[in-house]
Design an enzyme around this catalytic site. Structure first.
Site, short mmCIF file in Angstrom:
data_model
loop_
_atom_site.label_atom_id
_atom_site.label_comp_id
_atom_site.label_asym_id
_atom_site.label_seq_id
_atom_site.Cartn_x
_atom_site.Cartn_y
_atom_site.Cartn_z
N ASP A 178 0.85 -1.18 0.00
CA ASP A 178 0.00 0.00 0.00
C ASP A 178 0.90 1.25 0.00
OD1 ASP A 178 -3.11 0.70 0.43
OD2 ASP A 178 -1.93 2.09 1.62
N TYR A 304 -2.96 11.02 1.07
CA TYR A 304 -3.55 10.90 -0.27
C TYR A 304 -3.50 12.24 -1.00
CZ TYR A 304 -5.24 6.21 0.73
OH TYR A 304 -5.31 4.86 1.00
N HIS A 355 -4.75 -7.74 0.39
CA HIS A 355 -4.02 -6.50 0.50
C HIS A 355 -3.17 -6.41 1.77
CE1 HIS A 355 -3.35 -2.28 -0.44
NE2 HIS A 355 -3.76 -1.93 0.77
#
Length: 378
Positions: A178, A304, A355
């Protein structure tokens, strides 16, 4: 190492009382209009998990379990960084920095730290030992929160190199998934003290051949991209454009935070339809707690805003790269898509897992990390 200070997790009783009060005072929405998770995490399960958080979850026990790891804080580039630093009993162990992502935390690594640092106690060989460093990303967990812009992937990668040097590791290797994959990839691009990287989320770019004459593997990758963009990417659009706005709810309401995070553990893990098929309730809540305790909902989301474009292809990584490809990863780039972006010397297609590799399939990840870095040890 006078700039490195011991740290121990010690949440106040007042903070835990406030959490229980907020859980009790939750204003609940109406139930979803479907009998599955397609509109989001179901009301009945959310209420059940929140009730357990308030009444059955023993943070003090979980806190003690996390405190079995040696932890520190250190100011790097003006920001207080929290990290686990677990040294191996084997003096010639290889220094390894492991980076988490969102919505994860250093909690993800609780099952792999001991097998990596002390392999002889966990079915491995002494020559596969690592000194393990697991930092909390800026704005996450017990790390400080940036108060100015600029703390993106490039700056974090440089900070991690500075951290490893401060700990006495001028030469080291790196691993991550990630955001941890983006940071680890940048560490690999930089070179500096890093001699090799391993990632469980390699991101590549479709090749001309895949666009013009796609293989079955290419078609699966394109289908996964389409699904992600249609059904899975709303969180990233919000956090990469308006992290402050979503942050009010995530910092004020424990149930909003729980729902925002746990839905991803359902969606992104290889859990056969329910997160508790892979994670215990305590494990899910341990991770949520690392966001709740410090009010990290907004500060974590800002990564982000800072760096979402960092997942796109850039200058290639030239140090040796190992990739563990898990079948339920949210985006799966075939090896052919990644070859131009990494110096891939080992690629492992895993039989199961998603994930959150270290959290879901710790044995598989540990085995692959050991096997890859075995090829680059001096």
């Amino acid at each position: 190492m006078t700039d490195v200070h011991p740290f121990r997790i010690d949440v106040s009783d007042e903070a835990l009382q406030d959490l229980r009060r907020r859980l009790a005072d939750t204003r609940w929405p109406d139930a979803e209009c479907v009998d599955d998770w397609s509109q989001g995490i179901p009301l009945a399960y959310t209420r059940e998990l929140a009730a357990y958080w308030a009444e059955g979850y023993d943070w003090r026990e979980r806190e003690r379990a996390l405190n079995r790891f040696t932890q520190f804080r250190s100011v790097i580039d003006g920001l207080d960084i929290h990290f686990i630093h677990q040294r191996s009993p084997h003096d010639d162990a290889l220094p390894l920095i492991i980076t988490h992502g969102w919505p994860g935390s250093v909690v993800e690594f609780a099952k792999i730290i001991e097998p990596l640092t002390d392999p002889t106690a966990h079915g491995g060989r002494a020559e596969d030992a690592f000194h393990v460093v697991c930092p909390s990303l800026p704005g996450y967990g017990f790390s400080g929160k940036p108060t100015t812009t600029g703390w993106g992937v490039e700056r974090i990668a440089l900070a991690w190199d500075a951290l490893m040097r401060r700990l006495g590791y001028p030469s080291y290797v790196a691993q991550g998934g990630d955001w941890g994959a983006a940071v680890t990839t940048q560490i690999g691009r930089n070179g500096l003290g890093c001699s090799a990287i391993h990632t469980n989320m390699a991101i590549g770019k479709p090749t001309e051949a895949s666009l013009n004459n796609p293989s079955e593997e290419d078609r699966r990758a394109f289908a996964a991209m389409k699904h992600y963009r249609k059904w899975e990417s709303g969180y990233s659009k919000q956090q990469s454009t308006r992290p402050q706005t979503i942050g009010y709810g995530l910092v004020d309401s424990p149930v909003a935070l729980l729902a925002w995070i746990v839905e991803k553990f359902w969606s992104w893990s290889d859990c056969d339809g329910h997160p508790e098929n892979v994670f215990s309730r305590d494990e899910l809540l341990d991770n949520v707690m690392l966001y709740w305790i410090g009010g990290a909902g907004a500060s974590a989301a800002r990564l982000y805003w800072e760096s979402f474009a960092a997942f796109g292809p850039r200058e290639p990584v030239r140090v040796p790269t190992g990739v563990a490809e898990f079948p339920k990863e949210i985006l799966r780039s075939p090896r052919a898509w990644c070859e131009a972006h990494y110096n891939i010397t080992r690629w492992t297609t895993m039989p199961r897992g998603g994930h959150f590799a270290a959290f879901e399939q710790p044995e598989l990840l540990v085995e692959d990390v050991r096997a890859f870095f075995r090829t680059v040890r001096g």
